[in-house]
Motif scaffolding. Sequence first.
Motif, PDB file in Angstrom:
ATOM      1  N   UNK A  61       0.815  -1.217   0.000  1.00 12.61           N
ATOM      2  CA  UNK A  61       0.000   0.000   0.000  1.00 12.61           C
ATOM      3  C   UNK A  61       0.845   1.262   0.000  1.00 12.61           C
ATOM      4  N   UNK A  62       1.951   1.248   0.708  1.00  9.90           N
ATOM      5  CA  UNK A  62       2.759   2.461   0.789  1.00  9.90           C
ATOM      6  C   UNK A  62       3.331   2.843  -0.575  1.00  9.90           C
ATOM      7  N   UNK A  63       3.583   1.858  -1.432  1.00  8.37           N
ATOM      8  CA  UNK A  63       4.036   2.186  -2.788  1.00  8.37           C
ATOM      9  C   UNK A  63       2.925   2.858  -3.589  1.00  8.37           C
ATOM     10  N   UNK A  64       1.699   2.434  -3.336  1.00  9.53           N
ATOM     11  CA  UNK A  64       0.567   3.063  -4.012  1.00  9.53           C
ATOM     12  C   UNK A  64       0.450   4.525  -3.607  1.00  9.53           C
ATOM     13  N   UNK A  65       0.684   4.806  -2.333  1.00 13.72           N
ATOM     14  CA  UNK A  65       0.651   6.196  -1.850  1.00 13.72           C
ATOM     15  C   UNK A  65       1.753   7.012  -2.523  1.00 13.72           C
ATOM     16  N   UNK A  66       2.939   6.405  -2.689  1.00 13.05           N
ATOM     17  CA  UNK A  66       4.043   7.099  -3.377  1.00 13.05           C
ATOM     18  C   UNK A  66       3.664   7.377  -4.834  1.00 13.05           C
ATOM     19  N   UNK A  67       3.029   6.401  -5.483  1.00 16.20           N
ATOM     20  CA  UNK A  67       2.610   6.589  -6.876  1.00 16.20           C
ATOM     21  C   UNK A  67       1.585   7.710  -6.999  1.00 16.20           C
ATOM     22  N   UNK A  68       0.624   7.727  -6.089  1.00 13.73           N
ATOM     23  CA  UNK A  68      -0.392   8.784  -6.108  1.00 13.73           C
ATOM     24  C   UNK A  68       0.248  10.155  -5.867  1.00 13.73           C
ATOM     25  N   UNK A  69       1.177  10.212  -4.908  1.00 13.76           N
ATOM     26  CA  UNK A  69       1.854  11.485  -4.621  1.00 13.76           C
ATOM     27  C   UNK A  69       2.633  11.974  -5.838  1.00 13.76           C
ATOM     28  N   UNK A  70       3.306  11.070  -6.526  1.00  9.93           N
ATOM     29  CA  UNK A  70       4.040  11.446  -7.740  1.00  9.93           C
ATOM     30  C   UNK A  70       3.111  11.947  -8.835  1.00  9.93           C
ATOM     31  N   UNK A  71       1.981  11.266  -8.983  1.00 12.41           N
ATOM     32  CA  UNK A  71       1.018  11.686 -10.002  1.00 12.41           C
ATOM     33  C   UNK A  71       0.436  13.058  -9.671  1.00 12.41           C
ATOM     34  N   UNK A  72       0.087  13.262  -8.417  1.00 15.83           N
ATOM     35  CA  UNK A  72      -0.466  14.563  -8.009  1.00 15.83           C
ATOM     36  C   UNK A  72       0.576  15.662  -8.214  1.00 15.83           C
ATOM     37  N   UNK A  73       1.824  15.376  -7.849  1.00 12.53           N
ATOM     38  CA  UNK A  73       2.899  16.354  -8.069  1.00 12.53           C
ATOM     39  C   UNK A  73       3.099  16.660  -9.543  1.00 12.53           C
ATOM     40  N   UNK A  74       3.063  15.628 -10.365  1.00 16.79           N
ATOM     41  CA  UNK A  74       3.217  15.829 -11.808  1.00 16.79           C
ATOM     42  C   UNK A  74       2.105  16.666 -12.396  1.00 16.79           C
ATOM     43  N   UNK A  75       0.868  16.350 -12.002  1.00 15.77           N
ATOM     44  CA  UNK A  75      -0.258  17.138 -12.506  1.00 15.77           C
ATOM     45  C   UNK A  75      -0.226  18.567 -11.972  1.00 15.77           C
ATOM     46  N   UNK A  76       0.205  18.723 -10.722  1.00 17.60           N
ATOM     47  CA  UNK A  76       0.296  20.063 -10.142  1.00 17.60           C
ATOM     48  C   UNK A  76       1.329  20.931 -10.853  1.00 17.60           C
ATOM     49  N   UNK A  77       2.497  20.378 -11.066  1.00 17.48           N
ATOM     50  CA  UNK A  77       3.554  21.131 -11.762  1.00 17.48           C
ATOM     51  C   UNK A  77       3.148  21.395 -13.196  1.00 17.48           C
ATOM     52  N   UNK A  78       2.513  20.398 -13.839  1.00 17.22           N
ATOM     53  CA  UNK A  78       2.050  20.593 -15.214  1.00 17.22           C
ATOM     54  C   UNK A  78       1.014  21.695 -15.326  1.00 17.22           C
ATOM     55  N   UNK A  79       0.092  21.724 -14.383  1.00 20.62           N
ATOM     56  CA  UNK A  79      -0.922  22.780 -14.384  1.00 20.62           C
ATOM     57  C   UNK A  79      -0.313  24.151 -14.169  1.00 20.62           C
ATOM     58  N   UNK A  80       0.648  24.208 -13.239  1.00 22.53           N
ATOM     59  CA  UNK A  80       1.336  25.480 -13.006  1.00 22.53           C
ATOM     60  C   UNK A  80       2.081  25.946 -14.256  1.00 22.53           C
ATOM     61  N   UNK A  81       2.747  24.998 -14.931  1.00 19.99           N
ATOM     62  CA  UNK A  81       3.489  25.353 -16.150  1.00 19.99           C
ATOM     63  C   UNK A  81       2.543  25.870 -17.225  1.00 19.99           C
ATOM     64  N   UNK A  82       1.391  25.253 -17.354  1.00 24.76           N
ATOM     65  CA  UNK A  82       0.430  25.713 -18.360  1.00 24.76           C
ATOM     66  C   UNK A  82      -0.161  27.071 -18.014  1.00 24.76           C
ATOM     67  N   UNK A  83      -0.242  27.381 -16.723  1.00 26.69           N
ATOM     68  CA  UNK A  83      -0.773  28.687 -16.335  1.00 26.69           C
ATOM     69  C   UNK A  83       0.232  29.804 -16.645  1.00 26.69           C
ATOM     70  N   UNK A  84       1.520  29.463 -16.729  1.00 27.45           N
ATOM     71  CA  UNK A  84       2.539  30.464 -17.078  1.00 27.45           C
ATOM     72  C   UNK A  84       2.484  30.845 -18.538  1.00 27.45           C
ATOM     73  N   UNK A  85       1.982  29.952 -19.350  1.00 25.19           N
ATOM     74  CA  UNK A  85       1.978  30.167 -20.796  1.00 25.19           C
ATOM     75  C   UNK A  85       0.842  31.059 -21.126  1.00 25.19           C
TER      76      UNK A  85
END
Length: 85
Positions: A61-85
Amino acid sequence: AKYTQQKEEIRVRAEKLEQESKAANDKSATYARPRELLMVALGLLQIAIAVASVTMLTEKRWLFVVAIAGAVGGFGIGGFALSLH
């Protein structure tokens, strides 16, 4: 006199091209930062997918939490990058 006139025309044309080049470089620099952030976001999403695959194999389960955290971080950074454009 003919060469002096040609020299002046070439100088004016060269200065104009130099200004256009500087403007293009400035425009390119404004797009560089969002592109870099999008590459980081893509990397995080790829890592999240890989960790999720390992989670399926190990059933931890803890690996699943790490995967979710990575996905949320990726989507968060991606959204921020798109807002700069």
